[in-house]
Design an enzyme around this catalytic site. Structure first.
Site, PDB file in Angstrom:
ATOM      1  N   HIS A 287      75.737  66.170  58.423  1.00 17.40           N
ATOM      2  CA  HIS A 287      74.342  66.335  58.032  1.00 17.40           C
ATOM      3  C   HIS A 287      74.083  66.040  56.559  1.00 17.40           C
ATOM      4  O   HIS A 287      72.961  66.190  56.073  1.00 17.40           O
ATOM      5  CB  HIS A 287      73.917  67.770  58.367  1.00 17.40           C
ATOM      6  CG  HIS A 287      72.454  67.989  58.411  1.00 17.40           C
ATOM      7  ND1 HIS A 287      71.783  68.857  57.555  1.00 17.40           N
ATOM      8  CD2 HIS A 287      71.496  67.451  59.214  1.00 17.40           C
ATOM      9  CE1 HIS A 287      70.499  68.848  57.834  1.00 17.40           C
ATOM     10  NE2 HIS A 287      70.286  68.010  58.833  1.00 17.40           N
ATOM     11  N   LYS A 289      73.228  64.034  53.146  1.00 15.88           N
ATOM     12  CA  LYS A 289      72.428  62.885  52.723  1.00 15.88           C
ATOM     13  C   LYS A 289      72.796  62.670  51.258  1.00 15.88           C
ATOM     14  O   LYS A 289      72.060  63.079  50.352  1.00 15.88           O
ATOM     15  CB  LYS A 289      70.928  63.156  52.834  1.00 15.88           C
ATOM     16  CG  LYS A 289      70.493  63.790  54.177  1.00 15.88           C
ATOM     17  CD  LYS A 289      70.349  65.268  54.075  1.00 15.88           C
ATOM     18  CE  LYS A 289      69.700  65.917  55.281  1.00 15.88           C
ATOM     19  NZ  LYS A 289      70.108  65.525  56.571  1.00 15.88           N
ATOM     20  N   ASP A 294      80.020  55.282  41.317  1.00 14.12           N
ATOM     21  CA  ASP A 294      80.975  55.082  40.216  1.00 14.12           C
ATOM     22  C   ASP A 294      81.719  56.357  39.831  1.00 14.12           C
ATOM     23  O   ASP A 294      82.193  56.488  38.708  1.00 14.12           O
ATOM     24  CB  ASP A 294      80.257  54.534  38.972  1.00 14.12           C
ATOM     25  CG  ASP A 294      79.616  53.176  39.224  1.00 14.12           C
ATOM     26  OD1 ASP A 294      80.103  52.453  40.116  1.00 14.12           O
ATOM     27  OD2 ASP A 294      78.635  52.844  38.529  1.00 14.12           O
TER      28      ASP A 294
END
Length: 342
Positions: A287, A289, A294
């Protein structure tokens, strides 16, 4: 009377002790980090409990106010912490997606007199943030449900910053006090702020259209892009990743297995283009996001990488340049990536 040799020994011991005391006094006392990240792990109940304990402790320490904007909410332990806070004179307010009002916990809290407002819209009040005493913000991908805490892969980050808390409080008040959902005043220049020396940018959708800022940061990446994506349908972000891979960057993406085949999903397109994309191997939801750039920058929040999140839902997303935070997110990425299916 001490003889000269004994006296010298005593003096030497005293000097050593005094030097130790002075060294201890000069040594800086480590300060608590302004940014603390927590991650759920479906196979580590202790890790999940640590997250819940930290959140409950933070709520129990509230002295004036607790504002919660949460897509869904049924964690009894958090509900009890809100009850304790209210009994101690703390003002508690909640905004949820209207579909969540059916939960037994929220119904009970409303009967007890808690101020709870639903969004009453077809699109989602998908925010996941908590503001405590207008100086502490908790935000991430975790909805306050037992499934989210114990079965799914999620993050929740605690940030101590009155400036950030003020931004979140303004957004909360737009919903709770002004009854404005699905829009509001854009942050504009106020999106940029400093978190204990780390540069950060805050965006709310749909008013701030976070997709452009996310795509711009992805285009600026120099070496690596690691993504954990519950849902991903943004064409501009897809194109930025394809271009980054063409430039030679190391691009890796783990998709939630159940959502990867959703309408408009970019999993197949990116895989067919040769990018290193995988489907998560967990039984629950992947779940997160989150994007790690870098090894230095983290993009995270409630915001799925979808057109609905960008144009319709109430969402929040943070971009923070902080190597330690990026390191922690990357450790979680590596664990999930190693368990995912190529």
């Amino acid at each position: 009377m001490l003889d000269s040799s004994r006296l010298k020994s005593v003096l030497l011991a005293t000097l050593v002790l005094l030097a130790g005391v002075l060294a201890a006094c000069e040594k800086p006392v480590p300060s608590q980090s302004a940014i603390t990240a927590y991650f759920t792990n479906p196979v580590s109940p202790a890790q999940n409990q640590a997250l819940q304990n930290a959140l409950v402790d933070s709520l129990n320490n509230a002295s004036t106010s607790v504002d919660i904007a949460m897509y869904n909410f049924n964690l009894l332990e958090v509900g009890n912490a809100l009850r304790n806070a209210r009994q101690n004179g703390v003002k508690v307010r909640l905004v949820v997606d209207s579909d969540a009002l059916d939960s037994n916990l929220l119904q009970q809290l409303r009967r007890e007199g808690f101020e709870v407002l639903g969004d009453r819209r077809e699109t989602l009040m998908h925010n996941k943030f908590i503001v405590i005493d207008r100086k502490i913000v908790w935000t991430g991908s975790l909805k306050l449900t037992y499934g989210g805490l114990t079965n799914d892969e999620n993050n929740l980050v605690c940030i101590e910053s009155p400036e950030l808390a003020q931004r979140y409080t303004e957004e909360f008040n737009e919903m709770f006090e002004e009854d404005v959902f699905g829009g509001g005043e854009p942050l504009g220049a106020r999106s940029a702020l400093s978190l204990n020396g780390s540069d950060a940018w805050l965006y709310f959708s749909p008013e701030d259209r976070p997709s452009q800022a996310i795509v711009d940061r992805v285009k600026q990446a120099q070496t690596s892009i690691d993504i954990l994506a519950y849902n991903f349908t943004l064409n501009d972000l897809r194109d930025a990743l394809l271009e980054a891979a063409h430039r030679g960057l190391d691009v890796r993406i783990v998709f939630d297995a159940d959502q990867a085949a959703s309408t408009g999903g970019e999993y197949s397109t990116l895989k067919n283009a040769g990018l290193d994309v995988r489907l998560d191997g967990a039984s629950g939801l992947m779940h997160h996001k989150a994007i790690i750039l870098d090894g230095n920058t983290v993009i995270f929040g409630s915001y799925n990488f979808t057109r609905s999140a960008d144009l319709n839902n109430d969402e929040n997303v943070l971009i923070i340049d902080n190597k330690e935070l990026a390191k922690q997110f990357r450790q979680t990425f590596e664990r999930i990536y190693s368990q995912a299916q190529p």
